[in-house]
Scaffold this active site. Structure first.
Site, PDB file in Angstrom:
ATOM      1  N   LYS A 131     -70.059 -53.005  -8.616  1.00  0.00           N
ATOM      2  CA  LYS A 131     -71.035 -51.967  -8.964  1.00  0.00           C
ATOM      3  C   LYS A 131     -70.757 -50.639  -8.279  1.00  0.00           C
ATOM      4  CE  LYS A 131     -73.040 -55.033 -11.472  1.00  0.00           C
ATOM      5  NZ  LYS A 131     -72.877 -54.989 -12.932  1.00  0.00           N
TER       6      LYS A 131
ATOM      7  N   TYR B 244     -82.707 -59.801 -12.908  1.00  0.00           N
ATOM      8  CA  TYR B 244     -81.496 -59.778 -13.717  1.00  0.00           C
ATOM      9  C   TYR B 244     -81.434 -60.998 -14.630  1.00  0.00           C
ATOM     10  CZ  TYR B 244     -76.455 -60.607 -14.476  1.00  0.00           C
ATOM     11  OH  TYR B 244     -75.222 -60.880 -15.014  1.00  0.00           O
TER      12      TYR B 244
ATOM     13  N   ILE C  89     -75.366 -56.394  -4.116  1.00  0.00           N
ATOM     14  CA  ILE C  89     -74.178 -55.867  -4.790  1.00  0.00           C
ATOM     15  C   ILE C  89     -74.333 -54.404  -5.188  1.00  0.00           C
ATOM     16  CG2 ILE C  89     -73.571 -58.166  -5.613  1.00  0.00           C
ATOM     17  CD1 ILE C  89     -74.446 -57.312  -8.413  1.00  0.00           C
TER      18      ILE C  89
ATOM     19  N   ASP D   9     -79.204 -60.476  -2.631  1.00  0.00           N
ATOM     20  CA  ASP D   9     -78.100 -60.011  -3.453  1.00  0.00           C
ATOM     21  C   ASP D   9     -78.014 -58.500  -3.281  1.00  0.00           C
ATOM     22  OD1 ASP D   9     -76.532 -59.018  -5.553  1.00  0.00           O
ATOM     23  OD2 ASP D   9     -77.017 -60.701  -6.863  1.00  0.00           O
TER      24      ASP D   9
END
Length: 465
Positions: free
Chosen positions: A271, A143, A230, A228
């Protein structure tokens, strides 16, 4: 004069990832007022289930109007709140985290630290785990915002674990060791590995072998692992999703308390629930020192009491959450299939994925040459001529030119169809001088037109027709 921190260029704002957003904001597509404007396909945002959320709000007015059993709780919520967070919200949050992971793992609300979104959670964790000048290993592609979130204010350094398309961008032991040794050669002390699981931008989940490799590695090197997660609620297909916290329950790791303290996860509601504007993120850690330090730091980015109160009611409604999770998965799968099928009709392939709000798309055959300069030329054509904001792989630090992230969950079916038609029109024009390609492409155009027509009627859920 600005401070050195404020003036340095490690924020990453000049990345093509962010520049694409800026160009979109100058000329956004609107069906009624700007039908030739730019379509936003660079935004990983989930807008597919707002109808479900809005319906819940109508049926549960107490929480949205700050009432409880018909009585106002406005004054309670308006006053100062302890930065530990509302207990009822933290309990509802960890129960939701368990549901997203198939109730295979439970979470303790006392180990949860609330933050103003995942950006704040990731930065806070790096502040806790690494000193300025120490290294974070991250698999590529990753990202683009991590350059800002993890480096800008913390002073930490990112060292890439270079993954390639040869094995679907999977993490290998050799790539992991190469990154670790590269950091050592640069005089950097490695403090943690950070992975996204499900992956952004790949749309894939870590395999059991990859997780085992990572846990073995951090155990042997006495470093940390930040996962991570999410996008945990966006897994819509096989293989089954495995959280690192679930992996720690394996008998090989179950009694390794030191290892448990070295594994931390980041979560949010941006998300899966599609609520990035609510700014709700969280850190979960088994290390009480990390929890204590992160809780103190969270005072710089708190979640409002009003937001916590509203979402505590939403997340505590188990019947609604079960319905939402199922509908969200189905809608994500259907919309991803639309994008993949449309691109396939245009002769464009995607990395096989099972999660996320985007696809990792291979446009390398459209490059003038195999270089990142050629990739940027293609990106500019997509942005300025085709008027599609897509994210080039170089902004994600991909080691191979020609890959792009294309988002699908922020678009209606009609707008996604229009985007596919724009790509077809671009390819027809681009290759019209090549008669051999042109004949093949003409057949694809006719096939796509038929595909778009069919999707408009056949792919909708029964209640949406």
């Amino acid at each position: 004069m600005l401070s050195r921190l404020a003036a340095n260029n490690t924020h990453g704002q000049d990345s093509s990832y962010f520049l694409g957003w800026e160009e979109y904001e100058k000329n956004p597509y609107n069906e009624s007022t700007n039908s030739t404007g730019m379509i936003q396909m660079g935004l990983a945002e989930n807008q597919l289930c707002f109808d479900l959320l809005e319906s819940w709000l109508v049926q549960n007015p107490d929480h949205s109007s700050m009432q409880k059993n018909g009585q106002s709780v406005f004054r309670d919520l308006a006053l100062f709140q302890d930065y530990h967070g509302l207990p009822e919200f933290k309990k509802a949050f960890v129960n939701y985290m368990s549901k997203l992971r198939g109730d295979k793992v439970t979470f303790d609300p006392t180990k949860l630290v609330l933050t103003a979104g995942a950006t704040s959670a990731n930065e806070t964790l790096i502040f806790c785990l690494a000193n300025p000048g120490e290294a974070i290993l991250i698999p590529t592609p990753y990202y683009p915002g991590f350059d800002r979130d993890l480096k800008w204010r913390t002073g930490a350094e990112i060292v890439p674990i270079k993954c390639t398309s040869r094995n679907g961008f999977r993490i290998t032991e050799s790539a992991l060791m190469d990154a670790y040794n590269s950091a050592k050669k640069r005089g950097l002390k490695v403090k943690t590995i950070l992975v996204t699981n499900p992956n952004n931008p790949l749309g894939t989940t870590l395999s059991k072998d990859e997780i085992t490799l990572l846990l073995n590695f951090i155990s042997s090197k006495h470093i940390h692992l930040v996962s991570d997660e999410i996008y945990a609620g966006t897994v819509f297909d096989t293989p089954t999703y495995i959280s690192v916290m679930e992996a720690l329950l394996d008998k090989k790791w179950a009694n390794n308390k030191d290892l448990h303290k070295r594994v931390h996860i980041v979560s949010s509601l941006s998300k899966d629930l599609g609520l990035p504007g609510f700014r709700v993120g969280a850190i979960y850690s088994n290390d009480p020192l990390v929890v204590s330090a992160a809780t103190k730091m969270s005072s710089f980015g708190l979640v409002s009491a009003q937001t916590q109160y509203l979402l505590a009611g939403l997340l505590s409604d188990n019947t609604f959450i079960d319905k939402y999770i199922n509908h969200n998965k189905r809608r994500l799968r259907d919309r991803q299939s639309m994008l993949v099928s449309g691109l396939k009709q245009a002769g464009i392939s995607c990395l096989e994925s099972n999660s996320g709000l985007y696809c990792w798309v291979n446009l390398s055959h459209l490059l003038k040459e195999k270089s990142f300069e050629a990739e940027m030329e293609l990106w500019k054509e997509m942005v300025y001529k085709v008027k599609l904001n897509i994210s080039p792989g170089s902004s994600c630090h991909c080691v191979e030119p020609g890959w792009f992230r294309i988002c699908f969950a922020n678009l209606s079916e009609d707008v996604l169809n229009l985007a596919m038609q724009r790509i077809q029109d671009y390819l027809t024009t681009k290759f019209s001088k090549n008669s051999h390609y042109g004949m093949r492409h003409s057949r694809r155009v006719r096939s796509l037109t038929k595909w778009v027509f069919q999707l408009s009627f056949d792919d909708k859920e029964p209640e949406e027709r």
